[in-house]
Design a protein around this motif. Structure first.
Motif, PDB file in Angstrom:
ATOM      1  N   PRO A  89      -3.556   1.237   5.315  1.00  0.00           N
ATOM      2  CA  PRO A  89      -4.809   1.610   5.941  1.00  0.00           C
ATOM      3  C   PRO A  89      -4.674   1.465   7.416  1.00  0.00           C
ATOM      4  O   PRO A  89      -5.144   1.862   8.551  1.00  0.00           O
ATOM      5  N   ASP A  90      -3.350   0.737   8.105  1.00  0.00           N
ATOM      6  CA  ASP A  90      -3.353   0.088   9.439  1.00  0.00           C
ATOM      7  C   ASP A  90      -2.682   1.611   9.516  1.00  0.00           C
ATOM      8  O   ASP A  90      -2.281   1.555  11.072  1.00  0.00           O
ATOM      9  N   ARG A 143      -3.290  -9.436  13.895  1.00  0.00           N
ATOM     10  CA  ARG A 143      -4.286  -9.094  13.685  1.00  0.00           C
ATOM     11  C   ARG A 143      -5.513  -8.957  14.617  1.00  0.00           C
ATOM     12  O   ARG A 143      -6.171  -8.282  15.025  1.00  0.00           O
ATOM     13  N   PHE A 159       0.336  -1.011   0.032  1.00  0.00           N
ATOM     14  CA  PHE A 159       0.019  -0.011  -0.111  1.00  0.00           C
ATOM     15  C   PHE A 159       1.134   1.012  -0.574  1.00  0.00           C
ATOM     16  O   PHE A 159       1.463   0.877   0.480  1.00  0.00           O
ATOM     17  N   ARG A 194       4.166  -9.552   5.882  1.00  0.00           N
ATOM     18  CA  ARG A 194       4.967 -11.197   6.447  1.00  0.00           C
ATOM     19  C   ARG A 194       5.707 -11.367   4.832  1.00  0.00           C
ATOM     20  O   ARG A 194       6.667 -12.017   4.867  1.00  0.00           O
ATOM     21  N   MET A 219      -4.075  -0.241  -7.971  1.00  0.00           N
ATOM     22  CA  MET A 219      -4.534  -1.973  -7.541  1.00  0.00           C
ATOM     23  C   MET A 219      -5.674  -2.445  -8.520  1.00  0.00           C
ATOM     24  O   MET A 219      -5.075  -3.167  -8.635  1.00  0.00           O
ATOM     25  N   LYS A 220      -6.244  -1.472  -9.036  1.00  0.00           N
ATOM     26  CA  LYS A 220      -7.323  -1.952  -9.583  1.00  0.00           C
ATOM     27  C   LYS A 220      -7.512  -1.145 -11.055  1.00  0.00           C
ATOM     28  O   LYS A 220      -8.436  -2.117 -12.046  1.00  0.00           O
ATOM     29  N   GLU A 259      -1.077 -13.630  -3.982  1.00  0.00           N
ATOM     30  CA  GLU A 259      -1.370 -14.609  -2.888  1.00  0.00           C
ATOM     31  C   GLU A 259       0.136 -14.808  -1.175  1.00  0.00           C
ATOM     32  O   GLU A 259       0.503 -15.015  -1.849  1.00  0.00           O
ATOM     33  N   SER A 260      -0.499 -13.943  -0.297  1.00  0.00           N
ATOM     34  CA  SER A 260       1.169 -14.150   0.108  1.00  0.00           C
ATOM     35  C   SER A 260       1.799 -15.368   0.948  1.00  0.00           C
ATOM     36  O   SER A 260       2.618 -15.408   1.099  1.00  0.00           O
ATOM     37  N   LEU A 263      -0.041  -4.358   9.125  1.00  0.00           N
ATOM     38  CA  LEU A 263      -0.783  -5.468   9.740  1.00  0.00           C
ATOM     39  C   LEU A 263      -1.417  -6.471   8.425  1.00  0.00           C
ATOM     40  O   LEU A 263      -2.012  -6.603   7.670  1.00  0.00           O
ATOM     41  N   ALA A 264      -1.188  -4.924   7.214  1.00  0.00           N
ATOM     42  CA  ALA A 264      -1.034  -5.586   5.700  1.00  0.00           C
ATOM     43  C   ALA A 264      -0.258  -6.783   5.444  1.00  0.00           C
ATOM     44  O   ALA A 264       0.556  -7.021   6.365  1.00  0.00           O
ATOM     45  N   ARG A 265      -0.351  -7.324   4.882  1.00  0.00           N
ATOM     46  CA  ARG A 265      -0.236  -9.006   3.934  1.00  0.00           C
ATOM     47  C   ARG A 265       1.265  -8.551   3.204  1.00  0.00           C
ATOM     48  O   ARG A 265       2.058  -9.593   3.170  1.00  0.00           O
ATOM     49  N   PHE A 267      -4.714   2.841  -3.756  1.00  0.00           N
ATOM     50  CA  PHE A 267      -5.980   1.831  -4.420  1.00  0.00           C
ATOM     51  C   PHE A 267      -6.067   2.311  -5.775  1.00  0.00           C
ATOM     52  O   PHE A 267      -7.015   0.878  -6.429  1.00  0.00           O
ATOM     53  N   GLN A 288      -5.123  -6.618  -5.911  1.00  0.00           N
ATOM     54  CA  GLN A 288      -4.940  -7.193  -4.043  1.00  0.00           C
ATOM     55  C   GLN A 288      -3.004  -7.066  -4.012  1.00  0.00           C
ATOM     56  O   GLN A 288      -2.595  -6.700  -4.601  1.00  0.00           O
ATOM     57  N   ILE A 289      -2.945  -6.212  -2.721  1.00  0.00           N
ATOM     58  CA  ILE A 289      -1.473  -6.349  -2.475  1.00  0.00           C
ATOM     59  C   ILE A 289      -1.256  -7.778  -1.658  1.00  0.00           C
ATOM     60  O   ILE A 289      -2.265  -7.927  -0.780  1.00  0.00           O
ATOM     61  N   PRO A 290      -0.114  -7.995  -1.413  1.00  0.00           N
ATOM     62  CA  PRO A 290       1.161  -7.875  -2.316  1.00  0.00           C
ATOM     63  C   PRO A 290       1.083  -8.586  -3.036  1.00  0.00           C
ATOM     64  O   PRO A 290       0.738  -9.834  -3.336  1.00  0.00           O
TER      65      PRO A 290
END
Ligand code: GTB
Length: 216
Positions: free
Chosen positions: A12-13, A173, A8, A23, A45-46, A71-72, A18-20, A42, A58-60
């Motif tokens: 938003p966190d 989370r 991102f 990890r 992303m679309k 897909e993380s 907390l966004a993926r 955003f 989406q991310i990541p």
């Protein structure tokens, strides 16, 4: 060749990690691999360019040479299979670690996500209070079971692995829920993960993005 991931542009966190992408960053740090980050809004992303990387916008995502992944869990499995340090060498231990990676996202994460999405999107709705006990019970059921499995162990299955990267980030989370206070075994497990130098480097890197985006 250095891999590039997406994250991102303004999470938003608010930099809580907390966004993926967190990890994935952590996995790279554990195996001492540098990575580049492409920040996306955003809207981006679309758009078609990102949808070519990630069919769900989406991310990541992960790009290296000719390989693009989304897909993380899939990305982390690829990193763990490409570099030593995140999966055991023995085939049985490796299979168990991979099973725990799936358990993190397929068994433990769904009730956590359902509870946090209800809080985010429905807490002002008339049905929220009636629904909350069921959402809490589903989360607690999984935490009871996970806590019983972990017992006095440091990590999910022997040495630290990609499974712990997945599980610790899934459990984080719950940080603001207050629920983890009732699970000292899991709170200590999360703290052990967060104390790892690789985790701290990854956390600092994503926080830097947030600070740059907000001028903070
Ligand atoms: N299953 C996929 C994976 O593991 O990679 C899920 C990917 C995903 O949900 N990505 C989210 C996303 O791109 C970001 S991480 N969302 C934008 C969209 O779908 O349009 C989920 C996330 C978002 C925000 C917070 N937060 O604010 O605390 C935490 C986690």
């Amino acid at each position: 060749m250095t891999a590039t991931i997406t994250a991102f542009a303004a999470s938003p966190d608010r930099g809580q990690g907390l966004a993926r992408d967190m990890r994935v960053r952590w996995a790279f740090e554990e195996v001492s691999q540098p990575y580049d980050v492409r920040l996306v809004s955003f809207a981006e992303m679309k758009a078609a360019e990102h949808l070519a990387r990630h069919p769900f916008g989406q991310i990541p995502t992960f790009e290296e040479g000719g390989l693009t992944l989304f897909e993380s869990g899939g990305i982390i499995l690829h990193i763990a299979e490409s570099h030593p340090g995140l999966l055991p060498d023995d085939p049985d231990g490796r299979a168990r670690a991979i099973a725990w990676m799936f358990a993190a996202v397929n068994t433990v994460e769904p009730p956590i996500l359902e509870r946090s999405m209800a809080w985010l999107l429905e807490r002002d709705k008339p049905w929220y209070e009636a629904r909350l006990p069921m959402l809490d019970a589903n989360v607690r059921n999984r935490l009871d079971q996970l806590s019983a499995h972990l017992g006095d162990a440091e990590w999910l299955d022997g040495a630290f692995s990609a499974a712990d990267v997945m599980m610790v980030t899934v459990l984080r989370r719950l940080g603001s829920s207050g629920i983890l206070q009732d699970y000292p075994t899991l709170a200590a497990y999360i703290a052990r993960g967060e104390a790892r130098p690789a985790y701290q480097r990854a956390f600092a890197a994503q926080l830097e993005v947030f600070k740059a985006a907000t001028g903070g």
